[in-house]
Scaffold this motif. Structure first.
Motif, PDB file in Angstrom:
ATOM      1  N   PHE A   1      54.023 -24.176  29.688  1.00  0.00           N
ATOM      2  CA  PHE A   1      53.897 -23.434  28.434  1.00  0.00           C
ATOM      3  C   PHE A   1      53.133 -24.246  27.396  1.00  0.00           C
ATOM      4  O   PHE A   1      52.220 -23.732  26.739  1.00  0.00           O
ATOM      5  CB  PHE A   1      55.285 -23.049  27.918  1.00  0.00           C
ATOM      6  N   LEU A   2      53.504 -25.503  27.233  1.00  0.00           N
ATOM      7  CA  LEU A   2      52.841 -26.345  26.232  1.00  0.00           C
ATOM      8  C   LEU A   2      51.376 -26.577  26.576  1.00  0.00           C
ATOM      9  O   LEU A   2      50.523 -26.641  25.675  1.00  0.00           O
ATOM     10  CB  LEU A   2      53.571 -27.677  26.085  1.00  0.00           C
ATOM     11  N   ALA A   3      51.075 -26.684  27.856  1.00  0.00           N
ATOM     12  CA  ALA A   3      49.679 -26.850  28.262  1.00  0.00           C
ATOM     13  C   ALA A   3      48.861 -25.615  27.906  1.00  0.00           C
ATOM     14  O   ALA A   3      47.737 -25.721  27.403  1.00  0.00           O
ATOM     15  CB  ALA A   3      49.603 -27.133  29.754  1.00  0.00           C
ATOM     16  N   LEU A   4      49.409 -24.442  28.145  1.00  0.00           N
ATOM     17  CA  LEU A   4      48.700 -23.208  27.807  1.00  0.00           C
ATOM     18  C   LEU A   4      48.569 -23.021  26.291  1.00  0.00           C
ATOM     19  O   LEU A   4      47.552 -22.528  25.811  1.00  0.00           O
ATOM     20  CB  LEU A   4      49.391 -22.010  28.457  1.00  0.00           C
ATOM     21  N   VAL A   5      49.589 -23.424  25.551  1.00  0.00           N
ATOM     22  CA  VAL A   5      49.495 -23.367  24.087  1.00  0.00           C
ATOM     23  C   VAL A   5      48.400 -24.307  23.606  1.00  0.00           C
ATOM     24  O   VAL A   5      47.610 -23.958  22.719  1.00  0.00           O
ATOM     25  CB  VAL A   5      50.850 -23.713  23.432  1.00  0.00           C
ATOM     26  N   ALA A   6      48.308 -25.486  24.194  1.00  0.00           N
ATOM     27  CA  ALA A   6      47.263 -26.436  23.820  1.00  0.00           C
ATOM     28  C   ALA A   6      45.879 -25.863  24.110  1.00  0.00           C
ATOM     29  O   ALA A   6      44.956 -25.986  23.287  1.00  0.00           O
ATOM     30  CB  ALA A   6      47.459 -27.757  24.560  1.00  0.00           C
TER      31      ALA A   6
ATOM     32  N   VAL B   1      45.161 -23.241  21.434  1.00  0.00           N
ATOM     33  CA  VAL B   1      44.849 -23.872  20.150  1.00  0.00           C
ATOM     34  C   VAL B   1      43.438 -24.469  20.163  1.00  0.00           C
ATOM     35  O   VAL B   1      42.679 -24.312  19.194  1.00  0.00           O
ATOM     36  CB  VAL B   1      45.905 -24.943  19.795  1.00  0.00           C
ATOM     37  N   LEU B   2      43.089 -25.125  21.235  1.00  0.00           N
ATOM     38  CA  LEU B   2      41.750 -25.706  21.326  1.00  0.00           C
ATOM     39  C   LEU B   2      40.674 -24.620  21.344  1.00  0.00           C
ATOM     40  O   LEU B   2      39.625 -24.772  20.708  1.00  0.00           O
ATOM     41  CB  LEU B   2      41.639 -26.596  22.557  1.00  0.00           C
ATOM     42  N   ALA B   3      40.930 -23.531  22.046  1.00  0.00           N
ATOM     43  CA  ALA B   3      39.967 -22.424  22.065  1.00  0.00           C
ATOM     44  C   ALA B   3      39.826 -21.811  20.679  1.00  0.00           C
ATOM     45  O   ALA B   3      38.712 -21.509  20.231  1.00  0.00           O
ATOM     46  CB  ALA B   3      40.404 -21.372  23.074  1.00  0.00           C
ATOM     47  N   ALA B   4      40.936 -21.636  19.977  1.00  0.00           N
ATOM     48  CA  ALA B   4      40.890 -21.074  18.624  1.00  0.00           C
ATOM     49  C   ALA B   4      40.147 -22.003  17.673  1.00  0.00           C
ATOM     50  O   ALA B   4      39.360 -21.549  16.831  1.00  0.00           O
ATOM     51  CB  ALA B   4      42.311 -20.825  18.117  1.00  0.00           C
ATOM     52  N   ARG B   5      40.374 -23.295  17.810  1.00  0.00           N
ATOM     53  CA  ARG B   5      39.671 -24.266  16.959  1.00  0.00           C
ATOM     54  C   ARG B   5      38.171 -24.242  17.231  1.00  0.00           C
ATOM     55  O   ARG B   5      37.357 -24.283  16.304  1.00  0.00           O
ATOM     56  CB  ARG B   5      40.231 -25.659  17.198  1.00  0.00           C
TER      57      ARG B   5
END
Length: 54
Positions: A2-7, A10-14
């Motif tokens: 889950f945390l890997a997918l959230v990361a 977040v990186l894609a959004a940034r």
């Protein structure tokens, strides 16, 4: 996992938000897009949760 997918999210959004043309469009339309996304998400949650008995 889950945390890997959230990361990744977040990186894609940034990445998307730091592109000048995309950032300008998002700034211009954020007051419309944000409520639409939240309303759409709420509708999807209600429908998939069976809130209307459909």
């Amino acid at each position: 996992m889950f945390l890997a997918l959230v990361a990744v999210l977040v990186l894609a959004a940034r990445y998307v938000a730091t592109r000048r043309p995309i950032a300008e469009v998002l700034e211009r339309w954020e007051h419309v897009l944000f409520p639409l996304v939240l309303i759409g998400l709420g509708i999807v949650i209600l429908l998939e949760g069976g809130a209307f008995g459909l």
